[in-house]
Design an enzyme around this catalytic site. Sequence first.
Site, PDB file in Angstrom:
ATOM      1  N   GLY A  47       0.830  -1.203   0.000  1.00  0.00           N
ATOM      2  CA  GLY A  47       0.000   0.000   0.000  1.00  0.00           C
ATOM      3  C   GLY A  47       0.857   1.243   0.000  1.00  0.00           C
ATOM      4  O   GLY A  47       1.869   1.321   0.697  1.00  0.00           O
ATOM      5  N   LEU A  50      -1.469   7.382   2.166  1.00  0.00           N
ATOM      6  CA  LEU A  50      -0.796   8.216   3.152  1.00  0.00           C
ATOM      7  C   LEU A  50      -0.056   7.353   4.152  1.00  0.00           C
ATOM      8  O   LEU A  50       1.076   7.651   4.537  1.00  0.00           O
ATOM      9  CB  LEU A  50      -1.809   9.096   3.865  1.00  0.00           C
ATOM     10  CG  LEU A  50      -2.325  10.242   3.007  1.00  0.00           C
ATOM     11  CD1 LEU A  50      -3.320  11.075   3.796  1.00  0.00           C
ATOM     12  CD2 LEU A  50      -1.179  11.114   2.539  1.00  0.00           C
ATOM     13  N   ALA A  51      -0.680   6.265   4.587  1.00  0.00           N
ATOM     14  CA  ALA A  51      -0.041   5.437   5.603  1.00  0.00           C
ATOM     15  C   ALA A  51       1.149   4.673   5.018  1.00  0.00           C
ATOM     16  O   ALA A  51       2.269   4.757   5.534  1.00  0.00           O
ATOM     17  CB  ALA A  51      -1.057   4.475   6.206  1.00  0.00           C
ATOM     18  N   HIS A 273     -21.130   8.667   5.521  1.00  0.00           N
ATOM     19  CA  HIS A 273     -20.868  10.103   5.422  1.00  0.00           C
ATOM     20  C   HIS A 273     -22.143  10.826   5.010  1.00  0.00           C
ATOM     21  O   HIS A 273     -22.802  10.422   4.061  1.00  0.00           O
ATOM     22  CB  HIS A 273     -19.769  10.345   4.385  1.00  0.00           C
ATOM     23  CG  HIS A 273     -19.161  11.699   4.490  1.00  0.00           C
ATOM     24  ND1 HIS A 273     -19.849  12.838   4.193  1.00  0.00           N
ATOM     25  CD2 HIS A 273     -17.934  12.101   4.882  1.00  0.00           C
ATOM     26  CE1 HIS A 273     -19.057  13.885   4.387  1.00  0.00           C
ATOM     27  NE2 HIS A 273     -17.899  13.470   4.807  1.00  0.00           N
ATOM     28  N   SER A 291     -17.305  17.225   0.247  1.00  0.00           N
ATOM     29  CA  SER A 291     -16.575  17.344   1.509  1.00  0.00           C
ATOM     30  C   SER A 291     -17.416  17.909   2.641  1.00  0.00           C
ATOM     31  O   SER A 291     -18.218  18.818   2.473  1.00  0.00           O
ATOM     32  CB  SER A 291     -15.365  18.239   1.317  1.00  0.00           C
ATOM     33  OG  SER A 291     -14.856  18.599   2.573  1.00  0.00           O
ATOM     34  N   ARG A 337     -20.542  12.991  11.969  1.00  0.00           N
ATOM     35  CA  ARG A 337     -21.111  12.379  10.775  1.00  0.00           C
ATOM     36  C   ARG A 337     -22.223  11.388  11.059  1.00  0.00           C
ATOM     37  O   ARG A 337     -23.221  11.354  10.342  1.00  0.00           O
ATOM     38  CB  ARG A 337     -20.003  11.651  10.035  1.00  0.00           C
ATOM     39  CG  ARG A 337     -19.017  12.633   9.519  1.00  0.00           C
ATOM     40  CD  ARG A 337     -17.879  11.958   8.868  1.00  0.00           C
ATOM     41  NE  ARG A 337     -17.057  12.999   8.296  1.00  0.00           N
ATOM     42  CZ  ARG A 337     -15.892  12.798   7.723  1.00  0.00           C
ATOM     43  NH1 ARG A 337     -15.400  11.579   7.668  1.00  0.00           N
ATOM     44  NH2 ARG A 337     -15.229  13.796   7.206  1.00  0.00           N
TER      45      ARG A 337
HETATM   46  C1  LIG Z   1     -13.673  10.534  -0.936  1.00  0.00           C
HETATM   47  C2  LIG Z   1     -12.971  10.526   0.373  1.00  0.00           C
HETATM   48  C3  LIG Z   1     -12.693  11.708   1.031  1.00  0.00           C
HETATM   49  C4  LIG Z   1     -12.027  11.716   2.247  1.00  0.00           C
HETATM   50  N1  LIG Z   1     -11.755  12.904   2.862  1.00  0.00           N
HETATM   51  C5  LIG Z   1     -11.046  12.905   4.016  1.00  0.00           C
HETATM   52  C6  LIG Z   1     -10.647  14.131   4.625  1.00  0.00           C
HETATM   53  O1  LIG Z   1     -10.949  15.206   4.134  1.00  0.00           O
HETATM   54  N2  LIG Z   1      -9.932  14.080   5.762  1.00  0.00           N
HETATM   55  C7  LIG Z   1      -9.548  12.893   6.325  1.00  0.00           C
HETATM   56  O2  LIG Z   1      -8.865  12.910   7.335  1.00  0.00           O
HETATM   57  N3  LIG Z   1      -9.900  11.726   5.756  1.00  0.00           N
HETATM   58  C8  LIG Z   1     -10.631  11.705   4.617  1.00  0.00           C
HETATM   59  N4  LIG Z   1     -10.976  10.503   4.045  1.00  0.00           N
HETATM   60  C9  LIG Z   1     -10.468   9.266   4.611  1.00  0.00           C
HETATM   61  C10 LIG Z   1      -9.013   9.067   4.226  1.00  0.00           C
HETATM   62  O3  LIG Z   1      -8.775   9.605   2.961  1.00  0.00           O
HETATM   63  C11 LIG Z   1      -8.604   7.624   4.200  1.00  0.00           C
HETATM   64  O4  LIG Z   1      -9.039   6.971   5.339  1.00  0.00           O
HETATM   65  C12 LIG Z   1      -7.095   7.493   4.134  1.00  0.00           C
HETATM   66  O5  LIG Z   1      -6.567   8.295   3.120  1.00  0.00           O
HETATM   67  C13 LIG Z   1      -6.674   6.070   3.948  1.00  0.00           C
HETATM   68  O6  LIG Z   1      -5.296   6.017   3.729  1.00  0.00           O
HETATM   69  P1  LIG Z   1      -4.538   4.650   3.680  1.00  0.00           P
HETATM   70  O7  LIG Z   1      -3.120   4.975   3.427  1.00  0.00           O
HETATM   71  O8  LIG Z   1      -4.858   3.855   4.890  1.00  0.00           O
HETATM   72  O9  LIG Z   1      -5.172   3.853   2.452  1.00  0.00           O
HETATM   73  P2  LIG Z   1      -5.290   4.210   0.884  1.00  0.00           P
HETATM   74  O10 LIG Z   1      -4.909   5.583   0.573  1.00  0.00           O
HETATM   75  O11 LIG Z   1      -6.618   3.726   0.446  1.00  0.00           O
HETATM   76  O12 LIG Z   1      -4.190   3.315   0.233  1.00  0.00           O
HETATM   77  C14 LIG Z   1      -4.315   1.938   0.089  1.00  0.00           C
HETATM   78  C15 LIG Z   1      -3.114   1.431  -0.656  1.00  0.00           C
HETATM   79  O13 LIG Z   1      -3.094   0.022  -0.590  1.00  0.00           O
HETATM   80  C16 LIG Z   1      -2.926  -0.541  -1.861  1.00  0.00           C
HETATM   81  N5  LIG Z   1      -3.632  -1.816  -1.854  1.00  0.00           N
HETATM   82  C17 LIG Z   1      -4.881  -2.092  -1.417  1.00  0.00           C
HETATM   83  N6  LIG Z   1      -5.142  -3.396  -1.530  1.00  0.00           N
HETATM   84  C18 LIG Z   1      -4.034  -3.972  -2.048  1.00  0.00           C
HETATM   85  C19 LIG Z   1      -3.679  -5.292  -2.379  1.00  0.00           C
HETATM   86  N7  LIG Z   1      -4.518  -6.321  -2.177  1.00  0.00           N
HETATM   87  N8  LIG Z   1      -2.452  -5.512  -2.920  1.00  0.00           N
HETATM   88  C20 LIG Z   1      -1.579  -4.475  -3.116  1.00  0.00           C
HETATM   89  N9  LIG Z   1      -1.859  -3.214  -2.788  1.00  0.00           N
HETATM   90  C21 LIG Z   1      -3.072  -2.958  -2.263  1.00  0.00           C
HETATM   91  C22 LIG Z   1      -3.493   0.467  -2.826  1.00  0.00           C
HETATM   92  O14 LIG Z   1      -2.876   0.297  -4.079  1.00  0.00           O
HETATM   93  C23 LIG Z   1      -3.082   1.769  -2.138  1.00  0.00           C
HETATM   94  O15 LIG Z   1      -1.762   2.089  -2.515  1.00  0.00           O
HETATM   95  C24 LIG Z   1     -11.647  10.498   2.829  1.00  0.00           C
HETATM   96  C25 LIG Z   1     -11.925   9.302   2.171  1.00  0.00           C
HETATM   97  C26 LIG Z   1     -12.586   9.301   0.958  1.00  0.00           C
HETATM   98  C27 LIG Z   1     -12.882   8.002   0.308  1.00  0.00           C
END
Ligand SMILES: Cc1cc2nc3c(=O)[nH]c(=O)nc-3n(C[C@H](O)[C@H](O)[C@H](O)COP(=O)(O)OP(=O)(O)OC[C@H]3O[C@@H](n4cnc5c(N)ncnc54)[C@H](O)[C@@H]3O)c2cc1C
Lengths: 641, 245
Positions: A47, A50-51, A273, A291, A337
């Site tokens: 993944g 951001l994380a 949401h 948003s 929310r």
């Molecule tokens: C439309 C929307 C708006 C949002 N707005 C806000 C906001 O304004 N403020 C806020 O704080 N939060 C917001 N959120 C929530 C926040 O964006 C997410 O919770 C957060 O960005 C998740 O980050 P992440 O790194 O955990 O996962 P993600 O960014 O979803 O990344 C997942 C990663 O894992 C990889 N991956 C997944 N499955 C597999 C697999 N099986 N094999 C290989 N790779 C895989 C993907 O390719 C990707 O790189 C929003 C969410 C959405 C959907």
Amino acid sequence: MKYREGEPIRDTKAPEGPIEERWEKRKFAARLVNPANKRKLSVIVVGTGLAGGSAAATLGELGYQVTSFCYQDSPRRAHSIAAQGGINAAKNYRGDGDSIYRLFYDTVKGGDFRARESNVYRLAQVSVNIIDQAVAQGVPFAREYGGLLDTRSFGGAQVSRTFYARGQTGQQLLLGAYQALERQIAAGTVTMHARHEMLELIVSDGRARGVVVRDMVTGEIESHLADAVVLATGGYGNVFFLSTNAKGCNTTAIWRAHRKGALFANPCYTQIHPTCIPVSGEYQSKLTLMSESLRNDGRVWVPLRKGDTRPPAAIPDDERDYYLERIYPAFGNLVPRDIASRAAKNVCDEGRGVGPGGLGVYLDFADAITRLGREAVEEKYGNLFEMYERITGEDPYAQPMRIYPAVHYTMGGLWVDYDLQSTVPGLFVVGEANFSDHGANRLGASALMQGLADGYFVLPATIGDYLADARDFGPVNEVSVAEAEIAVRDRIHRLLSVDGDRTADSYHRELGKLMWDYCGMERTEASLTKALERIPELREEFWRKVKVSGTNEELNQALERAGRVADFFDLAELMCLDALHRTESCGGHFRAESQDADGEALRDDEHFAYVAAWEHAPEGPVLHREDLAYEYVTMSQRSYK
Amino acid sequence: MNLTLKIWRQHSPDEPGQMVKYHVKDVSPDMSFLEMLDVLNEGLILAGDDPVAFDHDCREGICGMCGMVINGVAHGEQKATTTCQLHMRHFKDGDVVTIEPWRAAPFPVIKDLVVDRSAFDRIIQAGGFVSVPAGAAPDAHAVPVPKGDADDAFDAATCIGCGACVAACPNGSASLFTGAKITHLGSLPQGRPERASRAKTMVEQMDLEGFGGCTNTGECTAVCPKGISLDVIARMNADFLKASR
Ligand SMILES: Cc1cc2nc3c(=O)[nH]c(=O)nc-3n(C[C@H](O)[C@H](O)[C@H](O)COP(=O)(O)OP(=O)(O)OC[C@H]3O[C@@H](n4cnc5c(N)ncnc54)[C@H](O)[C@@H]3O)c2cc1C
Ligand code: FES
């Protein structure tokens, strides 16, 4: 589906003592790995959101050998990119009474007292470093004329602590992390594999030691080994088919890890949401968020009268019901929310909804445009307004937006301790994929904060403590690798050989509708029991009748989808079971049987002040409880009135 | 409405491709372009045919994953709109729509409408960052940034890396993409220490990848879903010249 009770579970990593000192203490107690040894240690990060992006970049900077995977064609496209509204931080740049303690307090309360105090306090502490880091990377946050950073308010808070970059905060933060990641790729510390999907976890001698991935271009099944594995694969909201997640978001990575021994915590905690564009037809493939920041200036209303079909402009003010302002005068349009979503559902259930099918409420900017002028509104929300117009063909400057709640975020995820380590040694989980900080409801702008806190600051500090023992891990057991690969090949072969007459998407749609109806905004014993009957039937049919065209040895999007849907079926079942066993209402989990006289969620702290961590077992799930204790914030019924 | 689609089908990078004709019926004006293709693909799968491969993920115009040339225009004729945000209300019954992948030597076709854009990642690797490891940052308010500079940086930073600019350019140049990153980071005090070296290494990488030179035709900015302006290319050239002197 039956479950049995297992031993309670406990986080053993958070130190005792004053809450302000726990993170410092833990960092000090965590063993370090010297730079020369780091180069010999390898970490897989699945993944690049951001994380994962921030974790891989930071681990690379520290000198570990990192291998990173994502399913998109570039790490920059992870769904974090879509976050619009902003990111919280307890900077108190406005001097409006904010503090680390207040952010901690708001988050614990917003999460309806179902999150760990230690974790949340650390999140609030680290939040300030995130903004510093992002600014130093060149993230173009909104600024005021004096050159200082601007902030705004988000739901569940009475201070202005949300930093933002127009409506594209997630994009800008992700590009910051992505650029840091690319810098490490260039430096040779990170090896990137885009268009690779993780399909299995390799556990050898009780430790997570690698992953099996499918090269999505050639179909090749590859095993990658390392000293530790980090999952950063995002949320599982797509179990509902229609959600604000990207089309590819899936549960496969964490579900496979769950099957290999990682406990799954609070799967039923789903965030709906309140402000999304309503569904427009049967063919709909996803839902788009508007948003939450819009609730700063937009006013939510429906007609006072049932079945009032006049156009919004023809309805005079005294015939409108600004129901959030009416019911929750203290927070008004900025209630959390879960509360805003349920209120929208209630007015629609009363027959006062607007738009096609009566499944919508107005979000009106007329007052804001009069008060601030169109230009100011455009500056703040321009791109959101454009997006709305592109999708609906309606102009939100001229008429109110129509919005309706949609699945958005999953608070549940793999269980982790204070070090972000799951119950499988060596398997760490960061970002939305873990369950850690938001309890039963996440506050707006707190997911970006958590993802970056995990990736830039927490994991890099804790993973060393585990890796300090890496010399004793020994070689990876070849049988465990072979078994994992065979499991992947078998599943692919099974999917391709059914040759039935329904597409995976059509099953996904049906499963999603079932989840929305029975395990959505409102859940009851009857609805969940029904879902638990229907899901296995539908899954059985899926495995008998699904049609997946093509072969494994090519780019095959039908196959990718079918594999994800198969895992969603299993997850859906566990979600319903979790929702059924938790007979209280809390945060995003609303059990109709448990509400107060005003229809607000009624918690049952005596019986449910615990994290439900589920173990996978052949004879059915096993429930492990982690009791939650509140030393700092007194448990109380949330009130936003 | 009913439409005729002519779609580029190419099974693998090494096989020749061709345009293939399909008919789709009962297309709703509220559908997105990709939802229309979903309907086509569901039919193809059930018929045992290979569905049309296309890249997409967020479907809200921000991840930059989608992209096809629709009736000769990258992302279609609707201004400032990605393919996933294009809606069928802009088409009419009986239309014939041609759909092709991005075409540029540095973006080889993988399958049907899916191309390999990893060259863009390598351009960023060459210098599209600020060298600041996690934990090393000063307080965010230590350096105020004039709002004008912040706004300029933001405008350039909105690039989603979709590659439409390259597909539209008669020379297959990646100048809009590269210039946008150089402008974004170079406009901010945080990005200034590496401003010159960044411009130099990124432009060199762009050439190495086989992208063409810019001759100011402006086709790129015309199709850019984020409306990135040609100014970023002027800025890139200026920074590059300064760095090469
Ligand atoms: C439309 C929307 C708006 C949002 N707005 C806000 C906001 O304004 N403020 C806020 O704080 N939060 C917001 N959120 C929530 C926040 O964006 C997410 O919770 C957060 O960005 C998740 O980050 P992440 O790194 O955990 O996962 P993600 O960014 O979803 O990344 C997942 C990663 O894992 C990889 N991956 C997944 N499955 C597999 C697999 N099986 N094999 C290989 N790779 C895989 C993907 O390719 C990707 O790189 C929003 C969410 C959405 C959907
Ligand atoms: S699918 Fe993300 S921009 Fe189109």
